[in-house]
Design a protein around this motif. Structure first.
Motif, PDB file in Angstrom:
ATOM      1  N   ASP A  26       0.834  -1.196   0.000  1.00 13.88           N
ATOM      2  CA  ASP A  26       0.000   0.000   0.000  1.00 13.88           C
ATOM      3  C   ASP A  26       0.870   1.248   0.000  1.00 13.88           C
ATOM      4  N   ASP A  28       0.659   5.191   1.338  1.00  5.98           N
ATOM      5  CA  ASP A  28      -0.049   6.193   2.140  1.00  5.98           C
ATOM      6  C   ASP A  28       0.704   7.511   2.024  1.00  5.98           C
ATOM      7  N   SER A  54      -3.286  -0.727  -2.320  1.00  7.63           N
ATOM      8  CA  SER A  54      -4.188   0.427  -2.261  1.00  7.63           C
ATOM      9  C   SER A  54      -3.388   1.713  -2.117  1.00  7.63           C
ATOM     10  N   SER A  56      -3.739   5.690  -0.580  1.00 11.05           N
ATOM     11  CA  SER A  56      -4.466   6.653   0.238  1.00 11.05           C
ATOM     12  C   SER A  56      -3.720   7.976   0.212  1.00 11.05           C
ATOM     13  N   ALA A  58      -4.089  11.856   1.748  1.00 12.69           N
ATOM     14  CA  ALA A  58      -4.767  12.777   2.659  1.00 12.69           C
ATOM     15  C   ALA A  58      -4.011  14.095   2.623  1.00 12.69           C
ATOM     16  N   ASP A  82      -7.670  -0.280  -4.057  1.00  7.90           N
ATOM     17  CA  ASP A  82      -8.561   0.847  -3.795  1.00  7.90           C
ATOM     18  C   ASP A  82      -7.770   2.148  -3.832  1.00  7.90           C
ATOM     19  N   GLU A  84      -8.174   6.129  -2.321  1.00 10.82           N
ATOM     20  CA  GLU A  84      -8.898   7.094  -1.500  1.00 10.82           C
ATOM     21  C   GLU A  84      -8.127   8.406  -1.541  1.00 10.82           C
ATOM     22  N   GLY A  86      -8.434  12.493  -0.350  1.00 12.77           N
ATOM     23  CA  GLY A  86      -9.156  13.508   0.401  1.00 12.77           C
ATOM     24  C   GLY A  86      -8.333  14.772   0.511  1.00 12.77           C
TER      25      GLY A  86
END
Length: 102
Positions: A26, A28, A54, A56, A58, A82, A84, A86
């Protein structure tokens, strides 16, 4: 990756790839601002039947994808990862930029 500002440009990128039976890693990203420009990319890919990792993102303020900037999670055979994303203020995509999970 954790930093106040991250700029990835000119075809550079952050990526994880799996080629065997194990699940992909992943990514991040925790930033104040993120800019992916001129082919800059963040990608997670599986070249086997394993699940892709995945991604992510942020961002405290802004995520900018410009001039073919990409965030992708893909696989040839297995399950895609996935994504994500934001942002506290805005997510801006221009000029052939993409966020794709396949």
């Amino acid at each position: 990756v954790e930093t106040p500002r991250l700029e990835i440009e000119d075809g550079a990128g952050i990526s994880v790839t799996t080629r065997g039976a194990g699940e992909g890693g992943d990514i991040d990203v925790v930033v104040g601002e993120l800019a992916l420009r001129d082919g800059g990319r963040i990608s997670a890919r599986s070249n086997a039947s394993a699940r892709a990792g995945s991604i992510s993102v942020a961002a405290e303020r802004t995520v900018m994808l410009d001039r073919s900037g990409e965030i992708t999670a893909s696989t040839r055979v297995g399950e895609g990862g996935d994504i994500e994303v934001g942002a506290g203020d805005s997510i801006v995509m221009r000029d052939a930029s993409a966020i794709v999970a396949e």
